[in-house]
Structures are given as C-alpha cells and as structure tokens.
Design a protein around this motif. Sequence first.
Motif, short mmCIF file in Angstrom:
data_model
loop_
_atom_site.label_atom_id
_atom_site.label_comp_id
_atom_site.label_asym_id
_atom_site.label_seq_id
_atom_site.Cartn_x
_atom_site.Cartn_y
_atom_site.Cartn_z
N VAL A 1 -58.88 12.75 49.28
CA VAL A 1 -58.73 13.14 50.68
C VAL A 1 -59.48 12.18 51.60
CG1 VAL A 1 -58.57 15.54 49.94
CG2 VAL A 1 -60.74 14.70 50.85
N LEU A 2 -60.36 11.37 51.04
CA LEU A 2 -61.18 10.46 51.86
C LEU A 2 -60.54 9.09 52.00
CD1 LEU A 2 -64.74 11.36 50.48
CD2 LEU A 2 -63.63 12.20 52.56
N GLY A 3 -59.24 9.06 52.11
CA GLY A 3 -58.51 7.80 52.19
C GLY A 3 -58.82 6.97 53.42
N ILE A 4 -59.28 7.60 54.50
CA ILE A 4 -59.56 6.84 55.72
C ILE A 4 -60.93 6.17 55.71
CG2 ILE A 4 -58.08 8.35 57.08
CD1 ILE A 4 -60.60 9.59 58.29
N ILE A 5 -61.77 6.51 54.73
CA ILE A 5 -63.12 5.95 54.68
C ILE A 5 -63.05 4.42 54.54
CG2 ILE A 5 -65.31 5.89 53.42
CD1 ILE A 5 -64.75 8.54 54.83
N GLY A 6 -63.74 3.74 55.45
CA GLY A 6 -63.75 2.28 55.45
C GLY A 6 -62.56 1.66 56.12
N LYS A 7 -61.65 2.50 56.64
CA LYS A 7 -60.42 1.97 57.24
C LYS A 7 -60.29 2.30 58.72
CE LYS A 7 -57.95 2.41 52.84
NZ LYS A 7 -56.85 3.09 52.12
N GLU A 8 -60.43 3.57 59.08
CA GLU A 8 -60.26 3.98 60.47
C GLU A 8 -60.98 5.29 60.74
OE1 GLU A 8 -56.20 4.91 61.32
OE2 GLU A 8 -55.86 5.87 59.39
N SER A 9 -61.37 5.49 61.98
CA SER A 9 -61.99 6.74 62.38
C SER A 9 -60.92 7.83 62.46
CB SER A 9 -62.69 6.60 63.73
OG SER A 9 -63.74 5.67 63.67
N GLY A 10 -61.35 9.07 62.28
CA GLY A 10 -60.41 10.17 62.38
C GLY A 10 -60.91 11.38 61.63
N VAL A 11 -60.03 12.36 61.44
CA VAL A 11 -60.38 13.57 60.71
C VAL A 11 -59.67 13.58 59.36
CG1 VAL A 11 -60.87 14.95 62.75
CG2 VAL A 11 -58.54 14.89 61.83
N ILE A 12 -60.28 14.25 58.41
CA ILE A 12 -59.66 14.41 57.09
C ILE A 12 -58.60 15.49 57.22
CG2 ILE A 12 -60.06 14.88 54.66
CD1 ILE A 12 -61.51 12.38 55.82
N LYS A 13 -57.35 15.10 57.17
CA LYS A 13 -56.26 16.03 57.45
C LYS A 13 -55.75 16.76 56.22
CE LYS A 13 -54.61 13.24 61.36
NZ LYS A 13 -53.47 12.48 61.93
N SER A 14 -56.04 16.26 55.05
CA SER A 14 -55.48 16.85 53.83
C SER A 14 -55.97 18.28 53.62
CB SER A 14 -55.86 16.00 52.61
OG SER A 14 -55.46 16.63 51.41
N GLY A 15 -55.04 19.15 53.26
CA GLY A 15 -55.40 20.53 52.94
C GLY A 15 -56.18 20.63 51.64
N GLU A 16 -56.22 19.55 50.85
CA GLU A 16 -56.95 19.57 49.58
C GLU A 16 -58.46 19.45 49.76
OE1 GLU A 16 -55.09 16.52 47.24
OE2 GLU A 16 -53.52 17.89 46.53
N CYS A 17 -58.92 19.10 50.95
CA CYS A 17 -60.35 19.07 51.24
C CYS A 17 -60.91 20.49 51.15
CB CYS A 17 -60.60 18.50 52.64
SG CYS A 17 -62.31 18.59 53.19
N THR A 18 -61.97 20.66 50.36
CA THR A 18 -62.54 22.00 50.16
C THR A 18 -63.57 22.38 51.22
OG1 THR A 18 -64.32 21.23 48.72
CG2 THR A 18 -62.22 21.78 47.67
N ARG A 19 -63.84 21.49 52.16
CA ARG A 19 -64.85 21.75 53.21
C ARG A 19 -66.21 22.08 52.61
NH1 ARG A 19 -59.33 21.66 54.48
NH2 ARG A 19 -59.00 21.83 56.72
N CYS A 20 -66.53 21.49 51.47
CA CYS A 20 -67.81 21.81 50.81
C CYS A 20 -69.00 21.16 51.53
CB CYS A 20 -67.77 21.36 49.35
SG CYS A 20 -67.66 19.57 49.09
N GLY A 21 -68.76 20.09 52.28
CA GLY A 21 -69.82 19.45 53.05
C GLY A 21 -70.66 18.46 52.27
N ARG A 22 -70.36 18.23 51.00
CA ARG A 22 -71.17 17.31 50.20
C ARG A 22 -71.08 15.89 50.73
NH1 ARG A 22 -74.95 17.44 48.32
NH2 ARG A 22 -74.92 16.74 46.16
N CYS A 23 -69.92 15.47 51.20
CA CYS A 23 -69.78 14.11 51.74
C CYS A 23 -70.65 13.93 52.98
CB CYS A 23 -68.32 13.81 52.06
SG CYS A 23 -67.58 14.90 53.32
N ILE A 24 -70.78 15.00 53.77
CA ILE A 24 -71.61 14.95 54.98
C ILE A 24 -73.09 14.84 54.60
CG2 ILE A 24 -72.31 16.23 57.05
CD1 ILE A 24 -69.54 17.55 57.00
#
Length: 268
Positions: free
Chosen positions: A225-248
């Motif tokens: 789900v983190l396909g935009i990392i290192g490429k462009e700003s934006g929001v993680i749109k994929s429904g597969e994101c569990t919103r666990c917050g570990r990446c934050i």
Amino acid sequence: MQKYRYLFLRRIVQIGLLALYVSGNYTSFKILQGNLSSSLVFGVIPLSDPYAILQLFFAGSIVGANALLGALLILLLYGLFLGRAYCSFVCPMNLITDFASFLRRAFGLDTLGNLVYLKNSLRYVFLALSLLLSLIFGVAAFEVISPISMLHRGIIFGLGVGFFAVLVVFLLDLFVTKHAFCGHICPLGAFYSLISSFAILKVKYDLQACTHCMECKKICPEKQVLGIIGKESGVIKSGECTRCGRCIEVCGDNALVFNLLDFKKEKK
C-alpha cells in the motif's frame, strides 16, 4: 513512548474490548455482550459482523432485523470512517500475528525470506470461496473454521480445540510466510479491504519531508500500500491499509501522519 504510541493504543483497545466482553458475559457490568460475530452494546444497540451476515445470506438463512441493523452500523463505521482498522485495533488474531512478526525480527528470520510465496490476492480467492461454500453447504463456511472466532470465543468462554487453529496461524506466520494469515489468507481482512477504499481516515505522506530511509516499508504488514513512498506526496488510498500506524511511528522524518479530510488546497 512516542515511537510506540499507536501500538500501545491498539493493545489498549484490543485488550479492553476483550475485558468488556468477558465482563459482559459473566458479570453485571454489561457494556458489551456476545462476541465479535454478534454483540449488544448496553444491552440495546446491536452489532453484527457484516461478513458473517453475508455468508448467512449465501447460506439461505433468514437474518433478523437486529442482525441486519448491527451489520449496517459496522459497515458504516469502517466503510466510511475507520477503514480496515478492524484488523489492527479490534481483531484478537492481530495479537498473535504481531507477536509472530516480532519474533521473526528478533531472531533474524526475516532475513531468510519466506519458505512459501503467497500472493496478497489469495485472500480474495478465499473470500469468494467462503461465499461459494456457504451457498453449497447452507452454513456460514468461514465462521465454522475461523481461527479468529475460535480465539475470541475461546478467550471469553474457554479455549478448547480452537487452540490448535490459533497455534497453526502462529507457526505459519513465524516460520512459513511473513504476515501469512492477515496479509495473504484471511477472507475477513479481504472483506474489510473491499469496503475501506473510501474511508476518510487515511495515512498522508509528505515527499519533501522524507529522507527515503524506508523504515515504513520494513515495518508495514501491507507494504504494497506504500507505493507512493519516495515518489510523490499524497494519501494512502488502498483499502488494504490496516491503519495500524506503525509506519507513522517508525518515521523519524514525520513524513507520515494520520489524516481525516484535508480541506486545505495544495500550495502552488
């Protein structure tokens, strides 16, 4: 503490809910009664697992009005607001799979890779298969064998043979494939992924603040789900994101944050 703030919050919610279910079923302190498939809040408000209700529909069962209302409330909560947060904040199996993931990192098993490669799309196959089997056999197919239900009911009412199903999930995640159950197999996770794409709670990424350490991808249970990392700003749109917050939590650059609705226009 700052680095583990969402992890602590998840554990508080998960263990707190389990405690409320136990007290609701065995004491006079009845905030939550039942289990994750069917519950009552304060003895009045029904809550139902919409995926279980969907299986019952395919099985040809008659579903009561309270169960339908409970399923609708859960659909609205996660589909419109919280996304797939059920998997990271509510599901008790997350406690087991997260522990297996921790042990993999602690003992260096991650560096050895996976013994078996599983596609993320496999869980959608199991989702479709569970509905087909429900139709054929006239029972809620996944509910019959669900290690999630076995674990939750086992904690509340006593863990019997369900212990072996939970043990299989733990060993599968630990030795066979990283995040095997939640990330590749669980049809319940697939169901919440499908309804979560338009939920307003999302993770927002700032490319300018990012130093490309990629710690977020190392810790994320659904790193695709983190396909935009290192490429462009934006929001993680994929429904597969569990919103666990570990990446934050692991982002030392503060390039990742939770975002509800960003009404601010981008500066030109």
